[in-house]
Every structure is written in C-alpha cells, then in structure tokens.
Write an enzyme that holds these catalytic residues in place. Structure first.
Site, short mmCIF file in Angstrom:
data_model
loop_
_atom_site.label_atom_id
_atom_site.label_comp_id
_atom_site.label_asym_id
_atom_site.label_seq_id
_atom_site.Cartn_x
_atom_site.Cartn_y
_atom_site.Cartn_z
N ALA A 1 0.84 -1.25 0.03
CA ALA A 1 0.01 -0.38 0.06
C ALA A 1 1.12 1.25 -0.04
CB ALA A 1 -0.89 -0.25 1.34
N GLY B 1 0.54 -4.25 1.11
CA GLY B 1 -0.06 -5.01 0.47
C GLY B 1 -0.27 -5.62 -0.86
C1 HXC Z 1 5.55 3.78 -1.55
C2 HXC Z 1 6.48 3.68 -2.47
C3 HXC Z 1 6.40 2.43 -1.66
C4 HXC Z 1 5.11 1.84 -1.49
C5 HXC Z 1 7.86 2.05 -3.00
N1 HXC Z 1 7.79 2.97 -3.12
N2 HXC Z 1 7.39 1.04 -2.26
N3 HXC Z 1 5.84 4.37 -2.16
N4 HXC Z 1 4.63 3.17 -0.90
N5 HXC Z 1 4.88 0.88 -0.60
C6 HXC Z 1 8.61 4.35 -4.15
C7 HXC Z 1 9.68 5.05 -3.02
O1 HXC Z 1 9.53 5.62 -2.10
C8 HXC Z 1 10.59 4.80 -4.64
O2 HXC Z 1 9.68 6.75 -5.07
C9 HXC Z 1 10.18 4.63 -5.82
O3 HXC Z 1 8.33 3.57 -5.32
C10 HXC Z 1 11.32 3.56 -5.71
O4 HXC Z 1 11.71 2.59 -4.34
P1 HXC Z 1 12.99 2.75 -4.21
O5 HXC Z 1 12.72 2.60 -2.38
O6 HXC Z 1 13.96 3.55 -3.98
O7 HXC Z 1 13.78 1.04 -4.87
P2 HXC Z 1 14.04 0.18 -3.95
O8 HXC Z 1 15.69 0.81 -3.37
O9 HXC Z 1 14.75 -0.36 -5.39
O10 HXC Z 1 13.50 -0.58 -3.08
C11 HXC Z 1 12.57 -1.66 -3.05
C12 HXC Z 1 12.12 -1.88 -1.96
C13 HXC Z 1 11.36 -0.65 -1.34
C14 HXC Z 1 12.54 -2.93 -0.79
C15 HXC Z 1 10.72 -2.95 -2.30
O11 HXC Z 1 10.92 0.40 -2.44
C16 HXC Z 1 10.61 -1.38 0.04
O12 HXC Z 1 11.17 -0.95 1.14
N6 HXC Z 1 9.50 -0.27 -0.26
C17 HXC Z 1 8.19 -0.51 0.75
C18 HXC Z 1 7.69 -1.44 0.67
C19 HXC Z 1 6.76 -1.96 2.02
O13 HXC Z 1 7.20 -2.39 3.05
N7 HXC Z 1 5.73 -2.51 1.79
C20 HXC Z 1 4.64 -2.63 2.44
C21 HXC Z 1 3.43 -1.14 2.89
S1 HXC Z 1 2.68 -1.07 3.94
P3 HXC Z 1 10.75 8.30 -5.42
O14 HXC Z 1 9.77 8.84 -5.17
O15 HXC Z 1 11.68 7.86 -4.19
O16 HXC Z 1 11.85 7.57 -6.40
C22 HXC Z 1 1.27 -2.21 3.16
C23 HXC Z 1 0.03 -1.89 4.08
C24 HXC Z 1 -1.07 -2.40 3.79
O17 HXC Z 1 0.87 -2.46 2.13
C25 HXC Z 1 -2.31 -2.39 4.46
C26 HXC Z 1 -3.17 -1.26 4.64
C27 HXC Z 1 -4.43 -1.09 5.14
#
Ligand code: HXC
Length: 259
Positions: free
Chosen positions: A65, A110
């Site tokens: 998400a 998500g």
């Molecule tokens: C918003 C996101 C995102 C996310 C990545 N991005 N995941 N933006 N929400 N979940 C964005 C980054 O901010 C970045 O934007 C661009 O995508 C590229 O990501 P990077 O981090 O630069 O890439 P990388 O270094 O290759 O790392 C990849 C990754 C990392 C390991 C997948 O992006 C990451 O850890 N993402 C978050 C994963 C996460 O925690 N997911 C769970 C979310 S909570 P910019 O603008 O900086 O270029 C959830 C809850 C669900 O899902 C239920 C809700 C009710």
C-alpha cells in the site's frame, strides 16, 4: 472500455489482464488505484473466462500500500483505508472466473495480499514476497493476517508477519505461496499457457470448482462435502456436461457453450 490512470486493462480471447501501472512507485496501491481496480472488476464483461493480475515494469508486482498516503492517517482513516482494500480484494476473490496473480517482482505488504486474493500465484524468479508492515509500525491490513495463514499455515505466516522479512521466489514456492516459479522472461508465456489449459475445460465446471473450493475453505468438512455433491449434481443440468461426456464417448473434442 473506460480509461484508467493507475491500471492498464487488456483483453484477448476471453482472458483479461489487469496491470497495476505505477511503475515509478513500484506499483504501490494508493486509494485511487484501489478504486480503479474495483471499478475495473465491476465492469468486467460477463464473457470473460479468466483474469490475470500483474504489475507494470520489471521490478515490482506491487510493493505494498502507498506509504506516502498512509503516513499521516488518523486511526479512523487507517481503518477506512484497510476497509477499502478488503472490499476490493474480496471482489477480486469472489469472481466466478479463475484469477491468476503473475508476480513479476516485489509483492510486499498489500502487494502480497493482492496476490493472495487470486486463486493462485505464478512467480517469476525475480519475485520477492513479504509482509514488512511491522517494520513501519503497523500490521498487515488487506487480509495478510487471514489469507496468508490459510495459504501457507499459521506458523509460517506468523514468521513472515513478525519478522517482516522478504523471501525469494524459490522459498515462496517451497512453502506453497507460489504454485510455480519461472524465468523472468517466461512469466507471461507460462501464465498464458496455464490460462489456455484452463479454458480448454467446461467454463461452468471450472467456476463451480472454484465456488466449491472456496466454500470448502470456509466450512466444516461435512457441510463442504454436501456442498460438493450438490454442485456435482448441478453440472448435470448443463449442456456442457452432456457434451463433455458424449464427446469422450464419441472420441472427439467437446464444444462448450458455457452452460
Ligand atoms: C509508496 C513506494 C512504496 C510503497 C516503493 N515506493 N514502495 N511508495 N509506498 N509501498 C516508492 C519509493 O518511495 C520510491 O519513490 C520508488 O517507489 C522506488 O522505490 P525505492 O525504494 O527507491 O526502490 P529500491 O531501493 O529498489 O527498494 C525497493 C523496495 C522498497 C525494497 C521494495 O521500495 C521498499 O521497501 N518499499 C516499501 C515496501 C513496504 O514496506 N511495503 C509495505 C507497505 S505497508 P521515489 O519517489 O523516492 O523515487 C502495506 C500495508 C497494507 O502494504 C495494508 C494497508 C491497510
């Protein structure tokens, strides 16, 4: 067909492909994307035989998400966002036709939950799965504490939910999260081949198989077995049952009409 900003929809020979299309944000699910996904599911043509869901680009299926949209939510808004995700995923899950998640990269939070709402997952070798929510100070919220346990068992699900660790595609396969792992360049070819194989079969028998397995997941053994008997009986009210069995006896290919 309507145009969407955050998803792409393609259709060929009864197979619809929905692609989450925010590659620059690793296809993170914001409200707008979830709302479009719901609208697209509701607008599916009744003739659709199978749905494939995947992510744009070569890096992510869905990296979760959208964290930037969640960061400042109140408790009430957080619950409302979780409810929206649940509603959309429930719609996907309850489609009559098979749904395949083609997981081409990160399926986190998500994103993993979206994949779990499909009937099964085919993963590229580049796929990575995980429920990293605890590392952000929250729990899973789109069904991860529910569907993940049902798919891979409570203990394995808890390990992923408590550690927040990512697992690779081969580990996802080993624990039964992904049905198959294929080379990255082969993912869609393999998914199309599975779709084609499913579509050789009587459409109603396939959708009733889905309905019966879903009922079975949620019911006591005896009720589920009775349900299966009723579903089996129902098939005999269809043209396609007569056609399928007659074609076997005539040593020819059946010709389905879907009822
Ligand atoms: C918003 C996101 C995102 C996310 C990545 N991005 N995941 N933006 N929400 N979940 C964005 C980054 O901010 C970045 O934007 C661009 O995508 C590229 O990501 P990077 O981090 O630069 O890439 P990388 O270094 O290759 O790392 C990849 C990754 C990392 C390991 C997948 O992006 C990451 O850890 N993402 C978050 C994963 C996460 O925690 N997911 C769970 C979310 S909570 P910019 O603008 O900086 O270029 C959830 C809850 C669900 O899902 C239920 C809700 C009710």
């Amino acid at each position: 067909m309507s145009t969407y900003e955050n998803i792409l929809i393609g259709s060929k020979d009864g197979v619809v492909r929905i692609t989450i299309n925010r590659a620059e944000k690793l296809n993170a699910l914001n409200r707008a994307t979830l709302t479009e996904l719901e609208a697209a599911i509701l607008a599916l043509d009744p003739e659709v035989r199978l749905l494939v869901i995947t992510g744009a680009g070569d890096k992510a299926f869905v990296a979760g998400a959208d964290i930037s949209e969640m960061a400042d939510l109140t408790a009430e808004q957080g619950a409302s966002f979780a409810r929206l995700g649940h509603e959309v995923l429930a719609r996907l899950e309850s489609l009559e036709v098979p749904v395949i998640a083609a997981v081409n990269g990160y399926a986190l939070g998500g994103g993993c939950e979206l994949a779990l709402a499909a009937d099964f997952i085919i993963a590229s070798e580049k796929a990575r799965f995980g429920q990293p929510e605890v590392s952000l100070g929250v729990t899973a919220g789109f069904g991860g504490t529910v569907r993940l346990s049902r798919r891979i068992g409570d203990a394995r699900a808890r390990q992923l939910l408590f550690t927040g660790e990512m697992i690779k595609a081969d580990e996802a396969y080993r624990i039964g999260l992904a049905n198959e792992v294929v080379a990255a360049g082969e993912l869609m070819t393999r998914v199309d081949a599975i779709a084609a194989k499913i579509m050789e079969n009587a459409p109603r028998a396939v959708s009733l198989s889905k309905r019966a397995t879903r009922f079975g997941e949620e019911s006591e053994l005896e009720a589920a077995c009775v349900f299966e008997q009723q579903v089996f009986g129902l098939c005999f009210a269809t043209h396609d049952q007569k056609e399928g069995m007659r074609a076997f006896l005539d040593k020819r290919k059946p010709s389905w009409i879907g009822r």
